[in-house]
Design an enzyme around this catalytic site. Structure first.
Site, short mmCIF file in Angstrom:
data_model
loop_
_atom_site.label_atom_id
_atom_site.label_comp_id
_atom_site.label_asym_id
_atom_site.label_seq_id
_atom_site.Cartn_x
_atom_site.Cartn_y
_atom_site.Cartn_z
N CYS A 46 49.26 46.16 42.61
CA CYS A 46 50.68 47.22 42.84
C CYS A 46 50.79 47.60 44.15
O CYS A 46 51.09 46.96 45.07
CB CYS A 46 50.62 48.25 41.76
SG CYS A 46 52.22 49.10 41.53
N GLU B 166 50.35 45.57 35.40
CA GLU B 166 49.46 46.54 35.64
C GLU B 166 49.23 47.40 34.51
O GLU B 166 50.06 47.82 33.82
CB GLU B 166 49.76 47.42 36.94
CG GLU B 166 48.90 48.54 37.30
CD GLU B 166 49.08 49.37 38.61
OE1 GLU B 166 48.35 49.98 39.21
OE2 GLU B 166 50.48 49.24 38.64
N LYS C 128 41.35 48.12 42.63
CA LYS C 128 42.51 48.58 43.41
C LYS C 128 41.97 49.34 44.48
O LYS C 128 41.43 50.40 44.47
CB LYS C 128 43.65 49.17 42.52
CG LYS C 128 44.78 49.49 43.28
CD LYS C 128 45.67 50.16 42.22
CE LYS C 128 47.18 50.50 42.92
NZ LYS C 128 48.08 50.96 41.94
#
Length: 306
Positions: A152, A42, A115
Site C-alpha cells: 500500500c 491489504e 511494510k
C-alpha cells in the site's frame, strides 16, 4: 515466460470468518481458471481497522506462522498456487507489523515482507498499530518468479520499487487498502485515484517491470462516526465518516500499459496473463538501469537536501 496472475478485489465486512470463506472461494475459482499466482488485498481478513485508534484491535493480530498462514497454506497446497497474503502480525507484546506473507505452492512460507512506509493521516492511523518494517526491500523467490512484494503506502515511493528492481524482482506487487475521503469533492476524489494509478504505472516504466496492485472495494463505516458528532476545522467537515475504497485494482506491463483495470465499485476475481520475459526487451529499448548516475545520488540518503 508467461504467468497467469489471479487478483481478488473484495468488499469486506466485520465477519472475518465469512470474509475468509469468500476469499477461499475466490482463490479456488481463480485456480480453476488457471491462475498460478493469486494476490490478495491489504489486511484482507477483516475490516480496515486503522480508521480509528483502539487498543482492543490489537487482539486481531496473530503470529507468523499462525492461523492465517495455516489456512492459506492449506489452500495453496491443495490448489497448487502461490498466494500473496497480507496479515496483522503480532511479533511480541506491544510490537506489531503490517506484513505480507508469500505462500508457496506446497503450502510453505516462501518469505515475508513487513511494510516499511507507515502512514498517519485522517482515517489511516497506521502508526498507532504498525511498527515500520525491518526486513528491508528484498524480493521473495518463488516457483513462479522473484516477487517484489510491497504494501500500500509503499506504492508512492520510487525508492522502494527501485530497490526491489535492483535486486532482481521480476514483478512488483502491492496489496492495498485505499479509498476516498468522504469530505473531499468528487473532483478531488478522482484526482487522487488517478494520481495513485499514475504513480504505479510510473514504477512499471522506470523499472521495466510489470506491476500488480490489488485494492479493497466498497464502503466501510468508521467506528467514530457512530459515536461522535462532526466538527469543523477551517470550515470543513473533519470527522471521518468512513472510507469508500475505490477498487481499481490493476495489472500493468513494463511500459505502464494496462493489462487489466478493475472497476471502481465492484468485486472482482480476474486472471491476467503477464509476460515476464518481455521486461528484458523493454529494458534493452529503455536502458534506465544502465544510465543511472549512481555517482551523484548521495543526497537520496538525506531527509531533505538543504
Amino acid at each position: 515466460m508467461e504467468l497467469k496472475i489471479g487478483i481478488l478485489q473484495q468488499h469486506n465486512t466485520a465477519d472475518r470468518k465469512e470474509n475468509m470463506a469468500r476469499l477461499a472461494a475466490g482463490i479456488r475459482r481463480l485456480a480453476a481458471e488457471g491462475a498460478e499466482l493469486v494476490v490478495l488485498q491489504e489486511l484482507h481478513n477483516g475490516l480496515y481497522f486503522c480508521q480509528t485508534e483502539n487498543v482492543d484491535v490489537f487482539d486481531q493480530s496473530e503470529p507468523i506462522p499462525g492461523p492465517s498462514t495455516e489456512f492459506y497454506g492449506a489452500l495453496a497446497k491443495e490448489l497448487g498456487v502461490v498466494i500473496v497474503t497480507s496479515l496483522f502480525e503480532r511479533r511480541a507484546a506491544g510490537l506489531y507489523h503490517n506484513t505480507a506473507v508469500v505462500i508457496e505452492k506446497d503450502g510453505t512460507m516462501a518469505g515475508k515482507y513487513r511494510k516499511m512506509h507507515i502512514p498517519d493521516d485522517p482515517a489511516y492511523y497506521e502508526k498507532f498499530y504498525f511498527t515500520p518494517g525491518d526486513l528491508g526491500f528484498h524480493p521473495i523467490q518463488t516457483s513462479v518468479g522473484n516477487l517484489g512484494v510491497l504494501v500500500c503506502w509503499d506504492q508512492w515511493y520510487p525508492e522502494a520499487a527501485r530497490l526491489m528492481a535492483l535486486q532482481g524482482a521480476e514483478l512488483l506487487i502491492y496489496p492495498t487498502a485505499i479509498g476516498y475521503d468522504s469530505n473531499d469533492t468528487p473532483d478531488e476524489q478522482e484526482r487522487q485515484r488517478e494520481a495513485w494509478t499514475t504513480v504505479q504505472r510510473g514504477h512499471a516504466v522506470a523499472n521495466g517491470l510489470p506491476v500488480v496492485t490489488v485494492n479493497r472495494v466498497g464502503w466501510e463505516d468508521s467506528p467514530e462516526a457512530q459515536n461522535s458528532q462532526p466538527s469543523t476545522v477551517n470550515c470543513q467537515l473533519s470527522t471521518n465518516q468512513g472510507i469508500h475504497f475505490w477498487g481499481s485494482s490493476m495489472v500493468v506491463g513494463p511500459q505502464g500499459e494496462f493489462l487489466y483495470r478493475a472497476p471502481k465499485d465492484e468485486e472482482v476475481a480476474q486472471v491476467v496473463t503477464v509476460s515476464l520475459g518481455r521486461s528484458e526487451q523493454v529494458r534493452r529499448w529503455w536502458p534506465f538501469l544502465r544510465d543511472r548516475r549512481i555517482d551523484a545520488y548521495e543526497n537520496l540518503l538525506c531527509r531533505f537536501a538543504d
